[in-house]
Design a protein around this motif. Sequence first.
Motif, PDB file in Angstrom:
ATOM      1  N   ALA A 223      14.761 -22.018  73.545  1.00 44.49           N
ATOM      2  CA  ALA A 223      15.310 -21.455  72.311  1.00 44.49           C
ATOM      3  C   ALA A 223      14.892 -22.291  71.104  1.00 44.49           C
ATOM      4  O   ALA A 223      14.518 -21.751  70.051  1.00 44.49           O
ATOM      5  N   LYS A 224      14.922 -23.611  71.247  1.00 40.40           N
ATOM      6  CA  LYS A 224      14.518 -24.486  70.144  1.00 40.40           C
ATOM      7  C   LYS A 224      13.042 -24.303  69.820  1.00 40.40           C
ATOM      8  O   LYS A 224      12.649 -24.264  68.656  1.00 40.40           O
ATOM      9  N   PHE A 225      12.236 -24.195  70.855  1.00 38.85           N
ATOM     10  CA  PHE A 225      10.787 -24.099  70.648  1.00 38.85           C
ATOM     11  C   PHE A 225      10.414 -22.796  69.960  1.00 38.85           C
ATOM     12  O   PHE A 225       9.613 -22.785  69.023  1.00 38.85           O
ATOM     13  N   LEU A 226      10.980 -21.694  70.419  1.00 35.90           N
ATOM     14  CA  LEU A 226      10.623 -20.398  69.850  1.00 35.90           C
ATOM     15  C   LEU A 226      11.085 -20.251  68.400  1.00 35.90           C
ATOM     16  O   LEU A 226      10.515 -19.461  67.638  1.00 35.90           O
ATOM     17  N   LYS A 227      12.098 -21.029  68.008  1.00 35.33           N
ATOM     18  CA  LYS A 227      12.555 -20.996  66.616  1.00 35.33           C
ATOM     19  C   LYS A 227      11.598 -21.729  65.687  1.00 35.33           C
ATOM     20  O   LYS A 227      11.681 -21.594  64.474  1.00 35.33           O
ATOM     21  N   SER A 228      10.703 -22.532  66.267  1.00 33.83           N
ATOM     22  CA  SER A 228       9.846 -23.389  65.439  1.00 33.83           C
ATOM     23  C   SER A 228       8.465 -22.779  65.214  1.00 33.83           C
ATOM     24  O   SER A 228       7.525 -23.489  64.882  1.00 33.83           O
ATOM     25  N   ARG A 229       8.318 -21.447  65.363  1.00 33.00           N
ATOM     26  CA  ARG A 229       7.000 -20.822  65.285  1.00 33.00           C
ATOM     27  C   ARG A 229       6.560 -20.502  63.860  1.00 33.00           C
ATOM     28  O   ARG A 229       5.393 -20.223  63.625  1.00 33.00           O
ATOM     29  N   GLY A 230       7.485 -20.534  62.898  1.00 26.05           N
ATOM     30  CA  GLY A 230       7.142 -20.141  61.538  1.00 26.05           C
ATOM     31  C   GLY A 230       6.435 -21.239  60.755  1.00 26.05           C
ATOM     32  O   GLY A 230       6.446 -22.415  61.123  1.00 26.05           O
ATOM     33  N   LEU A 231       5.825 -20.838  59.647  1.00 28.36           N
ATOM     34  CA  LEU A 231       5.106 -21.788  58.800  1.00 28.36           C
ATOM     35  C   LEU A 231       6.065 -22.779  58.152  1.00 28.36           C
ATOM     36  O   LEU A 231       5.746 -23.964  58.008  1.00 28.36           O
ATOM     37  N   PHE A 232       7.262 -22.316  57.777  1.00 20.56           N
ATOM     38  CA  PHE A 232       8.263 -23.226  57.200  1.00 20.56           C
ATOM     39  C   PHE A 232       8.666 -24.286  58.220  1.00 20.56           C
ATOM     40  O   PHE A 232       8.777 -25.475  57.887  1.00 20.56           O
ATOM     41  N   GLU A 233       8.888 -23.852  59.465  1.00 17.87           N
ATOM     42  CA  GLU A 233       9.281 -24.805  60.516  1.00 17.87           C
ATOM     43  C   GLU A 233       8.167 -25.823  60.774  1.00 17.87           C
ATOM     44  O   GLU A 233       8.438 -27.000  61.031  1.00 17.87           O
ATOM     45  N   LEU A 234       6.913 -25.361  60.700  1.00 15.38           N
ATOM     46  CA  LEU A 234       5.790 -26.288  60.868  1.00 15.38           C
ATOM     47  C   LEU A 234       5.804 -27.350  59.767  1.00 15.38           C
ATOM     48  O   LEU A 234       5.645 -28.544  60.039  1.00 15.38           O
ATOM     49  N   SER A 235       5.993 -26.926  58.525  1.00 16.82           N
ATOM     50  CA  SER A 235       6.033 -27.875  57.409  1.00 16.82           C
ATOM     51  C   SER A 235       7.167 -28.882  57.601  1.00 16.82           C
ATOM     52  O   SER A 235       7.002 -30.080  57.335  1.00 16.82           O
ATOM     53  N   HIS A 236       8.286 -28.387  58.078  1.00 19.05           N
ATOM     54  CA  HIS A 236       9.445 -29.258  58.288  1.00 19.05           C
ATOM     55  C   HIS A 236       9.158 -30.313  59.364  1.00 19.05           C
ATOM     56  O   HIS A 236       9.438 -31.507  59.168  1.00 19.05           O
ATOM     57  N   VAL A 237       8.581 -29.885  60.485  1.00 19.42           N
ATOM     58  CA  VAL A 237       8.337 -30.833  61.575  1.00 19.42           C
ATOM     59  C   VAL A 237       7.257 -31.838  61.194  1.00 19.42           C
ATOM     60  O   VAL A 237       7.314 -33.010  61.588  1.00 19.42           O
ATOM     61  N   LEU A 238       6.273 -31.431  60.401  1.00 19.97           N
ATOM     62  CA  LEU A 238       5.244 -32.366  59.933  1.00 19.97           C
ATOM     63  C   LEU A 238       5.871 -33.434  59.040  1.00 19.97           C
ATOM     64  O   LEU A 238       5.574 -34.629  59.167  1.00 19.97           O
ATOM     65  N   ALA A 239       6.740 -32.990  58.126  1.00 27.91           N
ATOM     66  CA  ALA A 239       7.398 -33.947  57.227  1.00 27.91           C
ATOM     67  C   ALA A 239       8.310 -34.897  57.999  1.00 27.91           C
ATOM     68  O   ALA A 239       8.331 -36.116  57.737  1.00 27.91           O
ATOM     69  N   MET A 240       9.057 -34.366  58.952  1.00 34.77           N
ATOM     70  CA  MET A 240       9.968 -35.189  59.738  1.00 34.77           C
ATOM     71  C   MET A 240       9.213 -36.181  60.603  1.00 34.77           C
ATOM     72  O   MET A 240       9.635 -37.336  60.770  1.00 34.77           O
ATOM     73  N   THR A 241       8.084 -35.758  61.166  1.00 33.09           N
ATOM     74  CA  THR A 241       7.280 -36.666  61.991  1.00 33.09           C
ATOM     75  C   THR A 241       6.760 -37.828  61.166  1.00 33.09           C
ATOM     76  O   THR A 241       6.831 -38.992  61.568  1.00 33.09           O
ATOM     77  N   ALA A 242       6.227 -37.519  59.978  1.00 28.57           N
ATOM     78  CA  ALA A 242       5.702 -38.568  59.103  1.00 28.57           C
ATOM     79  C   ALA A 242       6.812 -39.525  58.671  1.00 28.57           C
ATOM     80  O   ALA A 242       6.625 -40.748  58.660  1.00 28.57           O
ATOM     81  N   ALA A 243       7.979 -38.969  58.323  1.00 30.07           N
ATOM     82  CA  ALA A 243       9.100 -39.813  57.887  1.00 30.07           C
ATOM     83  C   ALA A 243       9.592 -40.702  59.027  1.00 30.07           C
ATOM     84  O   ALA A 243       9.881 -41.893  58.837  1.00 30.07           O
TER      85      ALA A 243
END
Length: 497
Positions: A223-243
């Motif tokens: 459920a968590k993975f399938l929620k992360s398919r959008g472009l907004f979610e990608l931007s969020h995970v990239l920012a969180m990873t860098a931080a």
Amino acid sequence: MSDALSRIFALPGSATRFVQLDVFGLLKKHHGSEIHLYCNNKQDIRFYETYRESGVIDSVNQVCTLYQSIGAQDLDHGAVLERARVHEARLGCTYNHLAVSDRHLGRGYALGGFRHPRSRYSTKTSYVQMLHAYNETLDYWEAEIAKHSPTLFISGGKIPATVARAHGVPYRFMAGARYKNYYYWAENEYFSAPNLEAAFTSTSKANSKDIESPYHDHLVNRAKFLKSRGLFELSHVLAMTAARRGYWWLRGYEKGRGYYMMDELALHIRRWRDTRRLTGPGMCRLRELAGQPFVYYPLHTEPEMALQTLSPEYFYQLSCIAALSRDLPAGVILAVKETLAAMGRRPRDFYAQIKEFKNVRLLDTRELGLEVVRAATAIATITGTGGFEAAVMGKPVISFGRHNLYNFLPHVRLKTDEARLKGDLAWALSPEFNHVGAQADGSRFLSSIIATSFDMGDYTTSDGKNYDQSGVQRAYENLLSSLSAWEETGHRKGAAQ
């Protein structure tokens, strides 16, 4: 008190450490166990010091890890090789065999996960430096064993499990049973269940229960993975990873000096891209295979404990698919489905090559594996959950992994010789296959799984704290039961073999 509970070496992972610490409290209370806990870094030592001060554990130690010894310079090659040969003879396996399950030093063995992020350990370590690192790590464990004479190892993975076996000391790991939220204490790094086959033999009555849905942890993560398919979610995970990486670097955390950050960011982008590719137009849906005989092969994540650790003898996924495709009779399709966690890690053109086989269909990854198993004529797997589900349902299973819990069942064929694969596929696809007997055995197998496991309720490894004390009590009792079986069957004498 069981002899195995006298002095315990524990290396709990982050996902199960809270449960295990509560179990250690019961061991200390009821058995007076001496518990020595081993950590990988200073941050973990600070976390566990509270438990040492409260008396739950007797010592907190920073283990000598492979990665602490990797950068050694000016090594005496001859001396390093001689030490390595001595350890290999004692362990009964090669250092390269140990490295298969290591995400950094064994990265080359992740044949289907070559685009997993690189690390400083994987790119800057020479062969002799790797041998030296294993020497140092094994010397450390030999010294600890000589100092404390442990009677039980709990968790820690491939190296502690191998060392424990060489010394005839039992090893236990809290493993998921792949049914609902049941767990059991596995007796080795291959997740073998100590009481399972005996329970199956003594069980004559089949259980009416069935696998109604995938196991709990899988549904939560899916459920968590399938929620992360959008472009907004990608931007969020990239920012969180860098931080997060920046925070680790500023705090001086060891984990901040492992994987290259740009490789991690690139993985997230590839995962987003592959998720869209494998759930879009052109992917085969399960309904398209209705009424057609097919064999199902679920892909495995690489690198991952569930493949390289559980099946170090056979982890060649593309070769496995090619062999199955080659030996399938006319009119039978091989359905292959990707696992969510593997997306972004595959070699370039991995999926394109699978699609080149004329009798292979690559399924939309949104299809539930359990439903594909239900529809399939037979299942082929290395270590996948699909093999477990098929074994419970009474479907014919061709198992390429030598340590699967279900390998002993009559409707499972363990594959160690590919020259016999054609005949095993014919057996699995035959109209004469004994479905009634296999279904009865599958039900008995599930009954045995339930009887030898413990229910952890709402617990998830992603949270780690959402359990109650009744679950801890069941985990404690299951550990005692598994160790009783070890002592009664005389494994103490043959554990090093």
